[in-house]
Design a protein around this motif. Structure first.
Motif, PDB file in Angstrom:
ATOM      1  N   ALA A  20       0.885  -1.294  -0.020  1.00 20.22           N
ATOM      2  CA  ALA A  20       0.002  -0.115   0.179  1.00 20.22           C
ATOM      3  C   ALA A  20       0.960   1.252  -0.030  1.00 20.22           C
ATOM      4  O   ALA A  20       2.082   1.257   0.548  1.00 20.22           O
ATOM      5  CB  ALA A  20      -1.003   0.000   1.242  1.00 20.22           C
ATOM      6  N   LEU A  21       0.374   2.513  -0.615  1.00 25.56           N
ATOM      7  CA  LEU A  21       1.114   3.459  -0.559  1.00 25.56           C
ATOM      8  C   LEU A  21       1.398   4.270   0.887  1.00 25.56           C
ATOM      9  O   LEU A  21       0.472   3.995   1.864  1.00 25.56           O
ATOM     10  CB  LEU A  21       0.433   4.721  -1.446  1.00 25.56           C
ATOM     11  N   GLY A  23       2.048   6.768   3.804  1.00 24.34           N
ATOM     12  CA  GLY A  23       1.743   8.248   4.120  1.00 24.34           C
ATOM     13  C   GLY A  23       0.393   8.911   3.759  1.00 24.34           C
ATOM     14  O   GLY A  23       0.481  10.150   3.698  1.00 24.34           O
ATOM     15  N   ALA A  24      -0.432   7.909   3.047  1.00 25.87           N
ATOM     16  CA  ALA A  24      -1.691   8.780   2.435  1.00 25.87           C
ATOM     17  C   ALA A  24      -2.468   9.602   3.235  1.00 25.87           C
ATOM     18  O   ALA A  24      -3.000  10.532   2.771  1.00 25.87           O
ATOM     19  CB  ALA A  24      -2.462   7.671   1.934  1.00 25.87           C
ATOM     20  N   ALA A  25      -2.430   9.129   4.729  1.00 19.34           N
ATOM     21  CA  ALA A  25      -3.388  10.197   5.561  1.00 19.34           C
ATOM     22  C   ALA A  25      -2.727  11.323   5.885  1.00 19.34           C
ATOM     23  O   ALA A  25      -3.246  11.955   6.878  1.00 19.34           O
ATOM     24  CB  ALA A  25      -3.438   9.170   7.068  1.00 19.34           C
ATOM     25  N   HIS A  26      -1.339  11.764   5.937  1.00 19.49           N
ATOM     26  CA  HIS A  26      -0.569  12.658   6.074  1.00 19.49           C
ATOM     27  C   HIS A  26      -0.895  13.890   5.420  1.00 19.49           C
ATOM     28  O   HIS A  26      -0.447  15.015   5.964  1.00 19.49           O
ATOM     29  CB  HIS A  26       0.765  12.452   6.319  1.00 19.49           C
ATOM     30  N   ALA A  41       5.734  16.460  -5.912  1.00 18.62           N
ATOM     31  CA  ALA A  41       6.343  16.153  -4.631  1.00 18.62           C
ATOM     32  C   ALA A  41       5.536  15.580  -3.770  1.00 18.62           C
ATOM     33  O   ALA A  41       5.998  14.701  -3.027  1.00 18.62           O
ATOM     34  CB  ALA A  41       6.539  17.787  -3.993  1.00 18.62           C
ATOM     35  N   ASP A  42       4.220  15.866  -3.554  1.00 20.69           N
ATOM     36  CA  ASP A  42       3.038  14.958  -2.915  1.00 20.69           C
ATOM     37  C   ASP A  42       3.119  13.674  -3.366  1.00 20.69           C
ATOM     38  O   ASP A  42       3.163  12.724  -2.562  1.00 20.69           O
ATOM     39  CB  ASP A  42       1.765  16.024  -3.036  1.00 20.69           C
ATOM     40  N   TRP A  43       3.019  13.232  -4.665  1.00 18.70           N
ATOM     41  CA  TRP A  43       3.199  12.169  -5.112  1.00 18.70           C
ATOM     42  C   TRP A  43       4.197  11.254  -4.676  1.00 18.70           C
ATOM     43  O   TRP A  43       4.420  10.279  -4.328  1.00 18.70           O
ATOM     44  CB  TRP A  43       2.884  12.034  -6.446  1.00 18.70           C
ATOM     45  N   LEU A  44       5.673  11.923  -4.841  1.00 10.30           N
ATOM     46  CA  LEU A  44       6.940  11.263  -4.610  1.00 10.30           C
ATOM     47  C   LEU A  44       6.885  10.918  -3.041  1.00 10.30           C
ATOM     48  O   LEU A  44       7.392   9.935  -2.597  1.00 10.30           O
ATOM     49  CB  LEU A  44       8.150  12.111  -5.018  1.00 10.30           C
ATOM     50  N   ALA A  45       6.422  11.686  -2.095  1.00  9.17           N
ATOM     51  CA  ALA A  45       6.480  11.434  -0.623  1.00  9.17           C
ATOM     52  C   ALA A  45       5.446  10.177  -0.353  1.00  9.17           C
ATOM     53  O   ALA A  45       5.841   9.451   0.321  1.00  9.17           O
ATOM     54  CB  ALA A  45       5.783  12.771   0.144  1.00  9.17           C
ATOM     55  N   LEU A  46       4.309  10.400  -1.127  1.00 10.97           N
ATOM     56  CA  LEU A  46       3.460   9.261  -1.078  1.00 10.97           C
ATOM     57  C   LEU A  46       3.823   7.770  -1.460  1.00 10.97           C
ATOM     58  O   LEU A  46       3.822   6.842  -0.463  1.00 10.97           O
ATOM     59  CB  LEU A  46       1.986   9.497  -1.739  1.00 10.97           C
ATOM     60  N   VAL A  47       4.515   7.898  -2.485  1.00 11.95           N
ATOM     61  CA  VAL A  47       5.050   6.328  -3.010  1.00 11.95           C
ATOM     62  C   VAL A  47       5.984   5.979  -2.401  1.00 11.95           C
ATOM     63  O   VAL A  47       6.673   4.874  -2.273  1.00 11.95           O
ATOM     64  CB  VAL A  47       4.946   6.394  -4.611  1.00 11.95           C
ATOM     65  N   GLY A  48       7.137   6.957  -1.892  1.00 13.41           N
ATOM     66  CA  GLY A  48       8.403   6.801  -1.468  1.00 13.41           C
ATOM     67  C   GLY A  48       8.480   6.638   0.184  1.00 13.41           C
ATOM     68  O   GLY A  48       9.503   6.199   0.776  1.00 13.41           O
TER      69      GLY A  48
END
Length: 154
Positions: A20-21, A23-26, A41-48
């Motif tokens: 699952a990805l 940090g999705a809730a953050h 940037a949001d996407w990179l934080a989510l997947v990484g």
């Protein structure tokens, strides 16, 4: 798990096992007003799973192939010219190599059977499912050593 032997079954199994990805809730990490750059940037934080996101092992991966449809183009090059260009790029010559060196990016060039063009899509499919699955598996080599961000090009 049953095995059907269909060309894309291995990929379906891999996709089904993706975690699952994180940090999705953050919520977003980028400040408002950055538009597409903020969304990336949001996407990179989510997947990484890193907040803030970090890219420590970027890679530019170029996949070189020849296509039957190229015969319809005025500037079409044959396999020999494509191979020479791949060799130049692979040794770090030319603009791509210089840009990668200056930006601290890894560079890998993959030869997708330059001597065997895929089908002319104006007349037939470029490749069948088995050929497509084999090409996708070969392409997965780009991330075998682990990367944070991959830029794909042709």
């Amino acid at each position: 798990m049953t095995t059907s032997g269909l060309p894309f079954d291995d990929f379906r199994r891999l996709l089904a096992r993706l975690p699952a990805l994180k940090g999705a809730a953050h919520g977003p990490v980028a400040p408002p007003g950055l538009g597409r750059l903020g969304a990336l940037a949001d996407w990179l934080a989510l997947v990484g799973g890193r907040r803030p996101p970090r890219v420590t092992r970027p890679l530019v991966a170029l996949y070189a192939g020849t296509h039957g449809v190229a015969r319809h183009l005025d500037d079409a090059e044959g396999p020999e010219a494509a191979r020479a260009r791949v060799e130049r790029i692979g040794t770090g010559q030319g603009p791509v190599g210089r840009l990668c060196r200056e930006a601290g990016l890894g560079l890998r060039v993959y030869d997708l059977a330059l001597d065997h063009p895929v089908g002319d899509i104006t007349r037939e499919p470029a490749m069948d499912e088995r050929g497509c699955a084999a090409t996708m598996a070969f392409g997965m080599e780009a991330i075998a050593g682990g990367v944070d961000l991959i830029v794909l090009g042709d």
